[in-house]
Motif scaffolding. Sequence first.
Motif, PDB file in Angstrom:
ATOM      1  N   LEU A 445      -6.208  -7.351   8.980  1.00 45.21           N
ATOM      2  CA  LEU A 445      -5.901  -8.690   9.471  1.00 45.21           C
ATOM      3  C   LEU A 445      -6.896  -9.146  10.534  1.00 45.21           C
ATOM      4  O   LEU A 445      -7.128 -10.347  10.700  1.00 45.21           O
ATOM      5  CB  LEU A 445      -4.482  -8.726  10.043  1.00 45.21           C
ATOM      6  N   SER A 446      -7.483  -8.203  11.250  1.00 48.62           N
ATOM      7  CA  SER A 446      -8.374  -8.548  12.365  1.00 48.62           C
ATOM      8  C   SER A 446      -9.585  -9.352  11.911  1.00 48.62           C
ATOM      9  O   SER A 446     -10.167 -10.090  12.707  1.00 48.62           O
ATOM     10  CB  SER A 446      -8.826  -7.277  13.093  1.00 48.62           C
ATOM     11  N   THR A 447      -9.982  -9.225  10.644  1.00 45.02           N
ATOM     12  CA  THR A 447     -11.137  -9.993  10.153  1.00 45.02           C
ATOM     13  C   THR A 447     -10.713 -11.157   9.261  1.00 45.02           C
ATOM     14  O   THR A 447     -11.565 -11.834   8.692  1.00 45.02           O
ATOM     15  CB  THR A 447     -12.083  -9.073   9.356  1.00 45.02           C
ATOM     16  N   SER A 448      -9.392 -11.385   9.146  1.00 44.26           N
ATOM     17  CA  SER A 448      -8.908 -12.470   8.290  1.00 44.26           C
ATOM     18  C   SER A 448      -9.064 -13.812   8.992  1.00 44.26           C
ATOM     19  O   SER A 448      -9.240 -13.894  10.209  1.00 44.26           O
ATOM     20  CB  SER A 448      -7.434 -12.244   7.948  1.00 44.26           C
ATOM     21  N   VAL A 449      -8.968 -14.873   8.217  1.00 36.26           N
ATOM     22  CA  VAL A 449      -9.082 -16.208   8.789  1.00 36.26           C
ATOM     23  C   VAL A 449      -7.911 -16.510   9.712  1.00 36.26           C
ATOM     24  O   VAL A 449      -8.044 -17.283  10.667  1.00 36.26           O
ATOM     25  CB  VAL A 449      -9.174 -17.266   7.659  1.00 36.26           C
ATOM     26  N   TRP A 450      -6.764 -15.872   9.483  1.00 38.47           N
ATOM     27  CA  TRP A 450      -5.595 -16.131  10.330  1.00 38.47           C
ATOM     28  C   TRP A 450      -5.828 -15.633  11.755  1.00 38.47           C
ATOM     29  O   TRP A 450      -5.325 -16.218  12.717  1.00 38.47           O
ATOM     30  CB  TRP A 450      -4.352 -15.449   9.761  1.00 38.47           C
ATOM     31  N   ASN A 451      -6.579 -14.534  11.895  1.00 34.08           N
ATOM     32  CA  ASN A 451      -6.856 -13.985  13.226  1.00 34.08           C
ATOM     33  C   ASN A 451      -8.153 -14.507  13.816  1.00 34.08           C
ATOM     34  O   ASN A 451      -8.302 -14.560  15.041  1.00 34.08           O
ATOM     35  CB  ASN A 451      -6.914 -12.456  13.157  1.00 34.08           C
ATOM     36  N   GLN A 452      -9.092 -14.880  12.955  1.00 37.74           N
ATOM     37  CA  GLN A 452     -10.433 -15.234  13.427  1.00 37.74           C
ATOM     38  C   GLN A 452     -10.793 -16.701  13.202  1.00 37.74           C
ATOM     39  O   GLN A 452     -11.902 -17.106  13.509  1.00 37.74           O
ATOM     40  CB  GLN A 452     -11.478 -14.367  12.712  1.00 37.74           C
ATOM     41  N   GLY A 453      -9.861 -17.484  12.663  1.00 35.26           N
ATOM     42  CA  GLY A 453     -10.197 -18.847  12.258  1.00 35.26           C
ATOM     43  C   GLY A 453     -10.174 -19.888  13.348  1.00 35.26           C
ATOM     44  O   GLY A 453     -10.499 -21.048  13.114  1.00 35.26           O
ATOM     45  N   GLY A 454      -9.762 -19.504  14.575  1.00 34.67           N
ATOM     46  CA  GLY A 454      -9.837 -20.443  15.688  1.00 34.67           C
ATOM     47  C   GLY A 454      -8.632 -21.338  15.881  1.00 34.67           C
ATOM     48  O   GLY A 454      -8.757 -22.419  16.481  1.00 34.67           O
ATOM     49  N   CYS A 455      -7.458 -20.899  15.405  1.00 34.93           N
ATOM     50  CA  CYS A 455      -6.267 -21.732  15.580  1.00 34.93           C
ATOM     51  C   CYS A 455      -5.116 -20.891  16.121  1.00 34.93           C
ATOM     52  O   CYS A 455      -5.166 -19.660  16.126  1.00 34.93           O
ATOM     53  CB  CYS A 455      -5.843 -22.363  14.247  1.00 34.93           C
ATOM     54  N   ASP A 456      -4.074 -21.573  16.577  1.00 30.20           N
ATOM     55  CA  ASP A 456      -2.801 -20.930  16.903  1.00 30.20           C
ATOM     56  C   ASP A 456      -1.837 -21.273  15.777  1.00 30.20           C
ATOM     57  O   ASP A 456      -1.712 -22.436  15.390  1.00 30.20           O
ATOM     58  CB  ASP A 456      -2.239 -21.453  18.231  1.00 30.20           C
ATOM     59  N   SER A 457      -1.156 -20.279  15.245  1.00 25.95           N
ATOM     60  CA  SER A 457      -0.249 -20.534  14.137  1.00 25.95           C
ATOM     61  C   SER A 457       1.011 -19.694  14.290  1.00 25.95           C
ATOM     62  O   SER A 457       1.080 -18.803  15.136  1.00 25.95           O
ATOM     63  CB  SER A 457      -0.920 -20.201  12.804  1.00 25.95           C
ATOM     64  N   TRP A 458       1.996 -19.971  13.434  1.00 29.67           N
ATOM     65  CA  TRP A 458       3.254 -19.211  13.486  1.00 29.67           C
ATOM     66  C   TRP A 458       3.070 -17.801  12.945  1.00 29.67           C
ATOM     67  O   TRP A 458       3.986 -16.983  13.038  1.00 29.67           O
ATOM     68  CB  TRP A 458       4.369 -19.944  12.767  1.00 29.67           C
ATOM     69  N   TYR A 459       1.895 -17.490  12.421  1.00 26.55           N
ATOM     70  CA  TYR A 459       1.621 -16.129  11.963  1.00 26.55           C
ATOM     71  C   TYR A 459       1.429 -15.162  13.141  1.00 26.55           C
ATOM     72  O   TYR A 459       1.594 -13.955  12.986  1.00 26.55           O
ATOM     73  CB  TYR A 459       0.353 -16.084  11.117  1.00 26.55           C
ATOM     74  N   LEU A 460       1.032 -15.684  14.298  1.00 27.29           N
ATOM     75  CA  LEU A 460       0.673 -14.855  15.441  1.00 27.29           C
ATOM     76  C   LEU A 460       1.765 -14.909  16.513  1.00 27.29           C
ATOM     77  O   LEU A 460       2.329 -15.977  16.781  1.00 27.29           O
ATOM     78  CB  LEU A 460      -0.646 -15.326  16.055  1.00 27.29           C
ATOM     79  N   ASP A 461       2.030 -13.754  17.135  1.00 31.54           N
ATOM     80  CA  ASP A 461       3.017 -13.748  18.215  1.00 31.54           C
ATOM     81  C   ASP A 461       2.337 -14.100  19.533  1.00 31.54           C
ATOM     82  O   ASP A 461       1.152 -14.470  19.562  1.00 31.54           O
ATOM     83  CB  ASP A 461       3.759 -12.411  18.279  1.00 31.54           C
TER      84      ASP A 461
END
Length: 493
Positions: A445-461
């Motif tokens: 996950l550390s290299t995925s767009v969810w972690n590295q894409g530059g946004c805050d989302s409900w995927y992240l605590d």
Amino acid sequence: MPHRKAPRKLSIAIVGSGFSGLGLAIGLKRAGFTDLTIYEKADDLGGVWRDNTYPGAACDAPSHLYSYSFEPKPDWTRRFAEQPEILGYLRHCAGKYGLERHIRLGTEVTDAAFDAATGTWQVHTGSGGVHEHDLLVTACGQLSNPAVPVLPGLDAFSGAVFHSARWDHGHDLAGARVAVVGNGASAIQFVPLIAPDAEALTIFQLESHWISRKPDRVYPRWRHALNRRVPAVQRLSRLGIFLWFELMLNPSLISPRGRRVLSAPVRALCRFALRSVGDRRLRERLTPGYEPGCKRILTSSDYYPALNRPNVRVVDRPIAEVTRHGVRTADGDHHTVDTIIWATGFRSQDFVAPMRVTGSHGTELNAAWKDGARAHLGLAVPGFPNFFLMYGPNTNVGSGSIVHMLESQIAYIVQAARLLASGVAHMDVRQDALERFDATAQRRLSTSVWNQGGCDSWYLDADRRNTNNWPGSMTGYRRRTRRLDPSDYHLEH
């Protein structure tokens, strides 16, 4: 799934009657387990598709894929089914597989505790009842508890206030001055439908989204007849949709190379859709500054055109307070409104809340997760024997259909039930199995767009740990869950 007799009677509790709970009950019944109780706190089944009745509520995954593989529906009315039809499909499944007699409607599970002395789960309901079960499965979903902002002055507001997932159908929006707080997946569906009736509609944009046009269409009657007479046609359609997500969209979210290759085409598609907004400055405000896919890519063909209406405005300044007659933003501007609609999503990290689940050592599940929710394969937690979650941590898909993931979990839990029925009294996932799974998942996950894409989302605590998404393909998850490895568990016979 073949029909088999269970070697001994096993009492199984399922909490929730959405896609997860109903699908699991069907899988267990087909495997020969009949002592099932589905606890449902509401007065009807359906989960998220019972609760979300806002105008335009529909699925953003194609209907043929967003349904059980073992129960195809040949007569979906359109490519992206709307809420009433999906709820009807779930009711059909419950009826066909005889689940009504297993469902306890209006029965909320408040507490569940594992009794080490008896090896059973003691399930407490809101009415004061206590029920004993050998196996407990929570099927509450990640999108069941609405997130409502806490804002100064809200108690003094004189108008109507409701969340999109608890839509107030008795409140007439004709001639109303409406504030929609949020601009995500639900807002882009209902805004175009309420905008023509409202006197004024102000959308308080929390963050811009990448939105592509929705390739929706109505299925003609001849297609329904063809699906019935030649079932392979519908299966091929489902397979084609599945491969599109697996081979094209998923790599663009997870693989760094895939992100580089597919980011530009996705941007182009979304920018093309954005051209339907006439105001150039508004187009700039609607263009995200993060990578496509960091938040779920939304689909709509009528949201952007709705923003061209003279009675619709987009405000992208944060709300500072609610007044008696409106909303004040951080820059001091006051917006007079008589209705506030929260389109602010869900508390996605509350996998079982407000229910309390207590394991074998007296530890409550939320306490065990104080540093972030973790579960082996998103299913099992150490210290909680004979307990499984569905749609648990790290099993959400950023692209595709969650129903495919749920069917993988159903097959896994059925294997667990067979182990228990064969003479295993307790099965408790090993800590080292969880650690290995979680370390690998977080590394990917550390290299995925969810972690590295530059946004805050409900995927992240709050610590920016990705607790929700699966770091791979749907096929990969199916492969990992195809066979329950007993060595991952402490087994007590």
